[in-house]
Design an enzyme around this catalytic site. Structure first.
Site, PDB file in Angstrom:
ATOM      1  N   HIS A 132       0.173 -12.057   0.830  1.00 17.10           N
ATOM      2  CA  HIS A 132      -0.693 -11.070   0.180  1.00 17.10           C
ATOM      3  C   HIS A 132      -1.022 -11.429  -1.275  1.00 17.10           C
ATOM      4  O   HIS A 132      -0.146 -11.459  -2.119  1.00 17.10           O
ATOM      5  CB  HIS A 132       0.036  -9.711   0.221  1.00 17.10           C
ATOM      6  CG  HIS A 132      -0.836  -8.525  -0.054  1.00 17.10           C
ATOM      7  ND1 HIS A 132      -0.368  -7.245   0.093  1.00 17.10           N
ATOM      8  CD2 HIS A 132      -2.126  -8.407  -0.428  1.00 17.10           C
ATOM      9  CE1 HIS A 132      -1.344  -6.393  -0.207  1.00 17.10           C
ATOM     10  NE2 HIS A 132      -2.417  -7.082  -0.528  1.00 17.10           N
ATOM     11  N   TYR A 162       0.834  -1.204   0.000  1.00 16.53           N
ATOM     12  CA  TYR A 162       0.000   0.000   0.000  1.00 16.53           C
ATOM     13  C   TYR A 162       0.873   1.260   0.000  1.00 16.53           C
ATOM     14  O   TYR A 162       1.488   1.605   1.009  1.00 16.53           O
ATOM     15  CB  TYR A 162      -0.953   0.019   1.196  1.00 16.53           C
ATOM     16  CG  TYR A 162      -1.869  -1.198   1.263  1.00 16.53           C
ATOM     17  CD1 TYR A 162      -2.263  -1.863   0.095  1.00 16.53           C
ATOM     18  CD2 TYR A 162      -2.332  -1.690   2.470  1.00 16.53           C
ATOM     19  CE1 TYR A 162      -3.090  -2.976   0.139  1.00 16.53           C
ATOM     20  CE2 TYR A 162      -3.165  -2.800   2.520  1.00 16.53           C
ATOM     21  CZ  TYR A 162      -3.527  -3.437   1.354  1.00 16.53           C
ATOM     22  OH  TYR A 162      -4.341  -4.543   1.401  1.00 16.53           O
TER      23      TYR A 162
END
Ligand code: NAD
Length: 313
Positions: free
Chosen positions: A119, A56
């Site tokens: 992820h 992110y």
């Protein structure tokens, strides 16, 4: 704020969790001071689960969250991830995962995370997740750097197949359980429940589609789904309610999901979403939204390797 136990981890997590991707400017530029106030406000209002990832904002979200948590680390349950580092950059090798957690811990200003997740696993060969990533994550858990470990992704069959052969503590699914898509309960929830693992549901607003903010330019949903989201937002507004409130309330009613992660970066969003969590959606409105959106229900999008697509299994 309501709380639930995250599977067998024993962690008592707030039913509404703080999604950290907007802290990395994934939904447009966040004001850093306001983002910090949003984190503090969330903690003061009882949110204790914070989700972030090196991906992110390419480390920016972790850095901002780490700064905001100075002096508050012991009040939160902190989750970060490994293996995804850019739109098309994945590395689930042992060396990278070991380096990754050290970098995350430095940025987050802590010496352990409560939840450590591989992820978006559909982007690589599932065998690498089972044979390399999960074993190294278990060894980091044994060293005390992560209290629990798990996997995340969009493709439900991929998550289920990996969890079936390499049971994990926590599974995070996104954009597969909200007002527009709910096939998580057919494809993933039964196994997670049977294993007693923790289930985390992310993107209750379908990554902005079910909110007045609207979707970001990169949103992968079809134009039909985006248009339906716009109609839902408009029809809620005509009734004097916010679609984001209804969307959150729908997710928060789920009986097994421990925490629903909403992406937030302003105090106003935090206050609004926490207040929404105290209410319940009108069943008649939910039914109306469901029938109005029937033509696009459960329409997702491809993500990851061809062999990992849900339609390929
Ligand atoms: P989301 O559905 O939570 O939507 C976020 C968007 O909605 C942002 O634009 C935000 O500004 C806006 N928003 C939030 N509250 C609002 C409100 N009250 N009114 C109007 N707009 C509002 O999508 P998300 O952020 O992608 O998902 C939540 C979190 O879950 C992420 O931040 C991330 O932490 C996590 N997540 C993880 C994965 C994964 O691990 N693969 C994938 C997706 C999301």
């Amino acid at each position: 704020m309501n709380y639930a136990t995250l599977g067998r981890t024993g962690l008592r997590v707030s039913k509404l969790g703080f999604g950290g991707s907007p802290l990395g400017n994934e939904f447009g530029d966040a004001d850093p001071a306001e983002a910090e106030r949003a984190v503090h406000c969330a903690i003061d209002l009882g949110i204790n689960y914070f989700d972030v990832a090196p991906y992110y904002g390419r480390a920016l979200a972790e850095t901002r969250l780490g700064d905001a948590l100075k002096g508050r680390r012991d009040r939160v349950i902190l989750a970060t991830k490994c293996g995804r580092y850019d739109v098309a950059s994945f590395d689930f090798s042992e060396a990278r995962i070991r380096a990754s957690i050290e970098q995350s811990l430095r940025r987050l200003r802590t010496d352990y995370v409560d939840v450590f997740l591989a992820h978006d696993i559909e982007f690589v060969d599932a065998r690498q997740i089972v044979e390399e990533a999960i074993p190294v994550m278990r060894s980091l858990q044994a060293q005390g750097k992560a209290r629990s470990i798990g996997i995340t992704g969009l493709q439900l069959n991929g998550l289920r197949k990996v969890a079936a052969v390499a049971p994990v503590d926590v599974v995070l699914s996104y954009c597969r359980y909200n007002l527009l898509v709910s096939d998580m309960d057919e494809l993933l929830t039964p196994l997670v429940k049977e294993q007693g693992a923790g289930l985390i549901n992310a993107s209750p607003l379908h990554m902005g589609i079910l909110s007045s903010s609207g979707p970001p330019p990169w949103h992968p949903a079809s134009p039909e789904v985006k248009e339906m989201g716009r109609r839902i937002v408009e029809s809620c507004e005509q009734r004097g309610v916010q679609a984001s409130d209804v969307a959150l309330q729908f997710c928060l009613q789920h009986p097994y999901i421990s925490t629903t992660l909403a992406g937030m970066s302003t105090v106003e969003q935090v206050r609004r979403n926490v207040a929404a969590g105290d209410g319940t959606a009108d069943p008649a409105l939910l039914e109306e939204i469901r029938s109005m959106s029937a033509s696009v229900q459960n329409c997702s999008w491809p993500s990851g390797r061809p062999e990992n697509q849900d339609h390929a299994s």
